[in-house]
Design a protein around this motif. Sequence first.
Motif, short mmCIF file in Angstrom:
data_model
loop_
_atom_site.label_atom_id
_atom_site.label_comp_id
_atom_site.label_asym_id
_atom_site.label_seq_id
_atom_site.Cartn_x
_atom_site.Cartn_y
_atom_site.Cartn_z
N MET A 81 17.26 49.96 26.47
CA MET A 81 17.96 49.69 27.52
C MET A 81 19.01 50.72 27.95
SD MET A 81 17.92 46.34 29.27
CE MET A 81 19.44 45.25 29.39
N SER A 82 19.69 50.98 29.36
CA SER A 82 21.03 51.24 29.33
C SER A 82 21.09 50.39 30.51
CB SER A 82 21.27 53.20 28.66
OG SER A 82 19.96 53.71 29.94
N ALA A 83 22.49 50.68 30.74
CA ALA A 83 23.22 50.15 32.24
C ALA A 83 24.75 50.75 32.31
CB ALA A 83 22.74 48.86 32.83
N THR A 84 24.93 50.74 33.39
CA THR A 84 26.20 50.73 34.22
C THR A 84 26.82 49.92 34.88
OG1 THR A 84 26.03 52.89 33.48
CG2 THR A 84 27.96 52.21 35.00
N MET A 85 28.35 49.44 34.70
CA MET A 85 28.28 48.36 35.82
C MET A 85 30.36 48.36 35.26
SD MET A 85 27.78 44.31 35.11
CE MET A 85 28.97 42.68 36.47
N ALA A 86 30.02 48.28 37.12
CA ALA A 86 32.21 48.14 37.27
C ALA A 86 32.68 46.53 37.41
CB ALA A 86 32.67 49.56 37.89
N PHE A 87 33.60 46.30 36.29
CA PHE A 87 33.97 44.48 36.76
C PHE A 87 35.48 44.86 37.01
CE2 PHE A 87 35.52 40.77 35.43
CZ PHE A 87 33.91 39.66 35.76
N TYR A 88 35.11 45.02 38.26
CA TYR A 88 36.75 44.97 38.56
C TYR A 88 37.19 43.28 38.61
CZ TYR A 88 35.92 49.57 39.68
OH TYR A 88 35.72 51.01 39.43
N PRO A 89 38.10 42.81 38.27
CA PRO A 89 38.92 41.53 37.92
C PRO A 89 39.68 41.41 39.97
CG PRO A 89 39.42 42.37 36.04
CD PRO A 89 38.80 43.58 37.00
N GLU A 90 40.34 40.28 39.69
CA GLU A 90 40.50 39.60 40.92
C GLU A 90 41.14 38.93 40.85
OE1 GLU A 90 37.94 39.12 44.01
OE2 GLU A 90 37.71 41.97 44.33
N SER A 127 33.65 37.16 38.06
CA SER A 127 34.20 37.37 39.38
C SER A 127 33.13 37.87 40.47
CB SER A 127 35.23 38.71 39.03
OG SER A 127 35.87 38.96 40.46
N ALA A 128 33.70 36.27 41.25
CA ALA A 128 32.22 36.32 42.42
C ALA A 128 32.34 37.54 43.55
CB ALA A 128 32.98 35.08 43.62
N PRO A 129 30.73 37.25 43.53
CA PRO A 129 29.69 37.05 43.09
C PRO A 129 29.49 37.74 41.72
CG PRO A 129 29.34 38.67 44.81
CD PRO A 129 30.95 38.98 43.92
N VAL A 130 30.14 38.80 41.74
CA VAL A 130 29.15 39.12 39.64
C VAL A 130 29.48 37.98 38.34
CG1 VAL A 130 29.41 41.20 38.52
CG2 VAL A 130 29.56 41.49 41.14
N THR A 131 28.62 37.75 36.97
CA THR A 131 29.00 37.21 35.94
C THR A 131 27.63 37.99 35.21
OG1 THR A 131 28.33 35.08 37.85
CG2 THR A 131 28.28 35.09 34.78
N LEU A 132 29.13 38.30 34.23
CA LEU A 132 28.99 39.36 33.39
C LEU A 132 28.50 38.71 32.16
CD1 LEU A 132 27.98 41.99 31.68
CD2 LEU A 132 30.29 42.65 31.42
#
Length: 79
Positions: free
Chosen positions: A1-10, A32-37
């Motif tokens: 399994m692989s995934a790519t995700m960008a998480f930009y803190p605010e 970081s609304a609305p994303v949870t990792l």
Amino acid sequence: MSATMAFYPEPGSRVTCHDYGTERTPILNMWSAPVTLTLAGDDKLPLADHLAFARSLAAETAAYLAALERYAALTNQAA
């Protein structure tokens, strides 16, 4: 399994470690609304491999912090 995700803190973004003692492996949560990792181990991954991943994550996080602090100092944006 692989995934790519960008998480930009605010402002308001959080990182939390949930420690369950001997009940289960800990869970690391970045929000970081609305994303949870969420990073969590399960029984499929041997604990030694989970530890190796966590150590690598800690080392790369420390490198990220050092690079960000250098950038802030060099651009006169230190907090």
